[in-house]
Design a protein around this motif. Structure first.
Motif, PDB file in Angstrom:
ATOM      1  N   THR A 195      13.186  -4.497 -21.369  1.00 17.95           N
ATOM      2  CA  THR A 195      13.363  -5.950 -21.378  1.00 17.95           C
ATOM      3  C   THR A 195      12.648  -6.583 -22.581  1.00 17.95           C
ATOM      4  OG1 THR A 195      11.521  -6.307 -19.840  1.00 17.95           O
ATOM      5  CG2 THR A 195      13.710  -6.080 -18.882  1.00 17.95           C
ATOM      6  N   SER A 196      11.528  -5.976 -23.010  1.00 20.08           N
ATOM      7  CA  SER A 196      10.886  -6.470 -24.243  1.00 20.08           C
ATOM      8  C   SER A 196      11.836  -6.291 -25.424  1.00 20.08           C
ATOM      9  CB  SER A 196       9.602  -5.703 -24.550  1.00 20.08           C
ATOM     10  OG  SER A 196       8.665  -5.870 -23.531  1.00 20.08           O
ATOM     11  N   ALA A 197      12.525  -5.151 -25.437  1.00 18.58           N
ATOM     12  CA  ALA A 197      13.485  -4.884 -26.513  1.00 18.58           C
ATOM     13  C   ALA A 197      14.629  -5.883 -26.473  1.00 18.58           C
ATOM     14  CB  ALA A 197      14.020  -3.458 -26.403  1.00 18.58           C
ATOM     15  N   SER A 198      15.048  -6.248 -25.274  1.00 14.70           N
ATOM     16  CA  SER A 198      16.153  -7.192 -25.145  1.00 14.70           C
ATOM     17  C   SER A 198      15.812  -8.534 -25.791  1.00 14.70           C
ATOM     18  CB  SER A 198      16.501  -7.379 -23.663  1.00 14.70           C
ATOM     19  OG  SER A 198      17.362  -8.457 -23.496  1.00 14.70           O
ATOM     20  N   TRP A 199      14.574  -8.984 -25.642  1.00 15.33           N
ATOM     21  CA  TRP A 199      14.179 -10.247 -26.282  1.00 15.33           C
ATOM     22  C   TRP A 199      14.171 -10.130 -27.799  1.00 15.33           C
ATOM     23  CZ3 TRP A 199      14.717 -14.316 -23.642  1.00 15.33           C
ATOM     24  CH2 TRP A 199      14.383 -14.378 -22.274  1.00 15.33           C
ATOM     25  N   ARG A 200      13.893  -8.921 -28.287  1.00 16.63           N
ATOM     26  CA  ARG A 200      13.782  -8.745 -29.741  1.00 16.63           C
ATOM     27  C   ARG A 200      15.104  -8.408 -30.397  1.00 16.63           C
ATOM     28  NH1 ARG A 200       8.199  -6.343 -31.111  1.00 16.63           N
ATOM     29  NH2 ARG A 200       6.920  -7.195 -29.470  1.00 16.63           N
ATOM     30  N   LYS A 201      16.085  -8.106 -29.571  1.00 20.49           N
ATOM     31  CA  LYS A 201      17.374  -7.613 -30.075  1.00 20.49           C
ATOM     32  C   LYS A 201      17.940  -8.471 -31.207  1.00 20.49           C
ATOM     33  CE  LYS A 201      21.854  -6.739 -27.891  1.00 20.49           C
ATOM     34  NZ  LYS A 201      22.512  -6.767 -26.558  1.00 20.49           N
ATOM     35  N   PHE A 202      17.947  -9.780 -31.021  1.00 18.04           N
ATOM     36  CA  PHE A 202      18.556 -10.649 -32.025  1.00 18.04           C
ATOM     37  C   PHE A 202      17.554 -11.180 -33.031  1.00 18.04           C
ATOM     38  CE2 PHE A 202      21.533 -11.786 -28.362  1.00 18.04           C
ATOM     39  CZ  PHE A 202      22.448 -10.816 -28.721  1.00 18.04           C
ATOM     40  N   SER A 203      16.261 -11.098 -32.705  1.00 13.58           N
ATOM     41  CA  SER A 203      15.312 -11.780 -33.584  1.00 13.58           C
ATOM     42  C   SER A 203      14.665 -10.868 -34.621  1.00 13.58           C
ATOM     43  CB  SER A 203      14.255 -12.527 -32.761  1.00 13.58           C
ATOM     44  OG  SER A 203      13.559 -11.625 -31.931  1.00 13.58           O
ATOM     45  N   ASP A 204      14.666  -9.559 -34.396  1.00 16.53           N
ATOM     46  CA  ASP A 204      14.073  -8.686 -35.404  1.00 16.53           C
ATOM     47  C   ASP A 204      14.982  -8.586 -36.624  1.00 16.53           C
ATOM     48  OD1 ASP A 204      11.968  -8.279 -33.781  1.00 16.53           O
ATOM     49  OD2 ASP A 204      12.257  -6.129 -33.483  1.00 16.53           O
ATOM     50  N   PRO A 205      14.447  -8.876 -37.818  1.00 20.97           N
ATOM     51  CA  PRO A 205      15.302  -8.891 -39.006  1.00 20.97           C
ATOM     52  C   PRO A 205      15.946  -7.535 -39.309  1.00 20.97           C
ATOM     53  CG  PRO A 205      13.010  -9.380 -39.579  1.00 20.97           C
ATOM     54  CD  PRO A 205      13.072  -9.288 -38.101  1.00 20.97           C
ATOM     55  N   GLU A 206      15.299  -6.447 -38.839  1.00 19.70           N
ATOM     56  CA  GLU A 206      15.853  -5.110 -39.108  1.00 19.70           C
ATOM     57  C   GLU A 206      17.236  -4.923 -38.489  1.00 19.70           C
ATOM     58  OE1 GLU A 206      11.847  -4.174 -37.552  1.00 19.70           O
ATOM     59  OE2 GLU A 206      12.505  -5.993 -38.564  1.00 19.70           O
ATOM     60  N   ASN A 207      17.530  -5.697 -37.448  1.00 22.84           N
ATOM     61  CA  ASN A 207      18.795  -5.483 -36.748  1.00 22.84           C
ATOM     62  C   ASN A 207      19.931  -6.336 -37.280  1.00 22.84           C
ATOM     63  OD1 ASN A 207      17.277  -3.856 -35.054  1.00 22.84           O
ATOM     64  ND2 ASN A 207      16.686  -5.630 -33.847  1.00 22.84           N
ATOM     65  N   LYS A 208      19.599  -7.176 -38.229  1.00 25.30           N
ATOM     66  CA  LYS A 208      20.612  -8.127 -38.702  1.00 25.30           C
ATOM     67  C   LYS A 208      21.841  -7.442 -39.272  1.00 25.30           C
ATOM     68  CE  LYS A 208      18.876 -12.457 -38.494  1.00 25.30           C
ATOM     69  NZ  LYS A 208      19.028 -13.828 -38.913  1.00 25.30           N
ATOM     70  N   ARG A 209      21.605  -6.295 -39.896  1.00 27.70           N
ATOM     71  CA  ARG A 209      22.741  -5.611 -40.509  1.00 27.70           C
ATOM     72  C   ARG A 209      23.680  -5.039 -39.446  1.00 27.70           C
ATOM     73  NH1 ARG A 209      20.383  -1.660 -43.464  1.00 27.70           N
ATOM     74  NH2 ARG A 209      18.795  -3.163 -44.061  1.00 27.70           N
ATOM     75  N   THR A 210      23.087  -4.415 -38.424  1.00 24.68           N
ATOM     76  CA  THR A 210      23.916  -3.839 -37.365  1.00 24.68           C
ATOM     77  C   THR A 210      24.614  -4.927 -36.560  1.00 24.68           C
ATOM     78  OG1 THR A 210      22.114  -2.260 -37.166  1.00 24.68           O
ATOM     79  CG2 THR A 210      23.892  -2.087 -35.562  1.00 24.68           C
ATOM     80  N   LEU A 211      23.871  -5.992 -36.254  1.00 19.38           N
ATOM     81  CA  LEU A 211      24.450  -7.051 -35.431  1.00 19.38           C
ATOM     82  C   LEU A 211      24.876  -8.217 -36.322  1.00 19.38           C
ATOM     83  CD1 LEU A 211      21.881  -6.963 -32.489  1.00 19.38           C
ATOM     84  CD2 LEU A 211      24.118  -5.903 -32.570  1.00 19.38           C
ATOM     85  N   SER A 212      25.657  -7.897 -37.342  1.00 20.82           N
ATOM     86  CA  SER A 212      25.984  -8.933 -38.322  1.00 20.82           C
ATOM     87  C   SER A 212      26.902 -10.016 -37.746  1.00 20.82           C
ATOM     88  CB  SER A 212      26.618  -8.298 -39.556  1.00 20.82           C
ATOM     89  OG  SER A 212      27.759  -7.575 -39.152  1.00 20.82           O
ATOM     90  N   HIS A 213      27.496  -9.756 -36.569  1.00 20.04           N
ATOM     91  CA  HIS A 213      28.338 -10.789 -35.963  1.00 20.04           C
ATOM     92  C   HIS A 213      27.506 -11.895 -35.314  1.00 20.04           C
ATOM     93  CE1 HIS A 213      27.384  -7.943 -32.800  1.00 20.04           C
ATOM     94  NE2 HIS A 213      27.720  -8.837 -31.894  1.00 20.04           N
ATOM     95  N   ILE A 214      26.192 -11.633 -35.137  1.00 18.37           N
ATOM     96  CA  ILE A 214      25.318 -12.665 -34.571  1.00 18.37           C
ATOM     97  C   ILE A 214      24.697 -13.443 -35.730  1.00 18.37           C
ATOM     98  CG2 ILE A 214      23.276 -13.128 -33.133  1.00 18.37           C
ATOM     99  CD1 ILE A 214      25.472 -11.830 -31.512  1.00 18.37           C
ATOM    100  N   LEU A 215      25.056 -14.718 -35.832  1.00 21.52           N
ATOM    101  CA  LEU A 215      24.582 -15.490 -36.977  1.00 21.52           C
ATOM    102  C   LEU A 215      23.249 -16.183 -36.703  1.00 21.52           C
ATOM    103  CD1 LEU A 215      28.009 -17.009 -38.013  1.00 21.52           C
ATOM    104  CD2 LEU A 215      26.866 -15.037 -39.013  1.00 21.52           C
TER     105      LEU A 215
END
Lengths: 187, 101
Positions: A19-39
């Motif tokens: 659940t800690s990871a779930s909160w960080r899913k969209f906010s960690d900059p490292e994931n921006k490339r993988t989740l590029s559909h989330i603006l």
């Protein structure tokens, strides 16, 4: 016309970490490339009930959802706003996220529910994630003939994105695991 | 914990109305993530922390939130009022009313 999809995934990490990871899913900059559909993801509201140990959060999620050209022509934009409501119950160890779109509702209604619970076989070590997605294309006369096709594409996109989401979740869990053992070593 | 060392923004071509709040958002989310893991999950759920970060971020959001869908939604849910007040001191009842349990 409604299409519903159910997916399950077992994370071999404890519920607290997942659940800690779930909160960080969209906010960690490292994931921006993988989740590029989330603006963008903005927290709009938060509320804690100190008696029950429940945390309520509302977030706005801006999604880039490019479709085939004829859809863009009809819809006039390829950005969709969603609102995500989350309830975390710290006592019973459950987290439930519900997201739905608030723009483009004339054309499509998507509702996604995700639940994270301790896995019954290993409640302190594993977490089960159940995800339900329902997609309803509005039967507008202009769209009716192609609605089937749109629904299909929309669903495909969703499934692709949820696979990406799981990939990111696994990555953050590993990171948090390494981080917590690093801290443990320092102590 | 220091997961994010500097507030780097992804140089994507997309600039939303809330982009000016990006670094306040990062500050709040970092604080929230720490509170969630270190306090909330360990049974300290008497109060939400990160108040200073939350107030600043919220004030910025209420100034920059331009999307009409979002504003309409927020007004309907009572999360913001139409006068665009930055004051978030009031308890927002029923904010999670849309959440089915």
């Amino acid at each position: 016309m409604v299409r519903a999809y159910t997916q399950e995934h077992v994370y071999k990490h404890p519920w607290e970490r997942v659940t800690s990871a779930s909160w960080r899913k969209f906010s960690d900059p490292e994931n921006k490339r993988t989740l590029s559909h989330i603006l963008e993801v903005d927290t709009l509201n938060r509320k804690l009930d100190p008696l029950s140990g429940k945390l309520y959060t509302t977030r706005a999620v801006t999604v880039h959802a490019p479709g085939p050209w004829f859809i863009r022509k009809i819809v006039g934009q390829d950005i969709c706003h969603c609102v995500e409501s989350t309830v975390v119950d710290a006592r019973t160890r459950s987290m439930q996220l519900t997201s739905r779109n608030i723009s483009l509702q004339k054309f499509v209604e998507v509702e996604e529910k995700i639940r994270y619970d301790p896995h019954p076989d290993n409640p302190n070590g594993w977490t089960i994630c159940r995800q339900e997605t329902s997609i309803r294309i509005k039967p507008l006369s202009a769209l009716a003939s192609m609605a089937e096709k749109v629904e299909h594409r929309c669903a495909e996109k969703f499934l692709q994105n949820s696979a990406k989401g799981r990939e990111v979740m696994e990555r953050i869990c590993k990171y948090l695991e390494a981080e917590s053992s690093g801290i443990a070593n320092q102590l | 914990m220091g997961i994010i060392k500097s507030e780097k923004r992804d140089p994507s071509s997309f600039a939303s109305s809330t982009s000016p709040c990006a670094h306040l958002r990062t500050a709040y989310h970092n604080c929230f993530n720490r509170w969630y893991s270190e306090k909330f999950l360990k049974g300290h759920w008497d109060k939400v922390e990160c108040d200073a970060e939350w107030q600043k971020y919220r004030a910025c959001l209420s100034q920059h939130l331009k999307d009409k869908h979002l504003i309409r939604f927020l007004e309907a849910e009572g999360i913001v009022d139409s006068t665009n007040q930055a004051d978030s001191g009031r308890t927002i009842d029923g904010a999670a009313a849309g959440v089915s349990q």
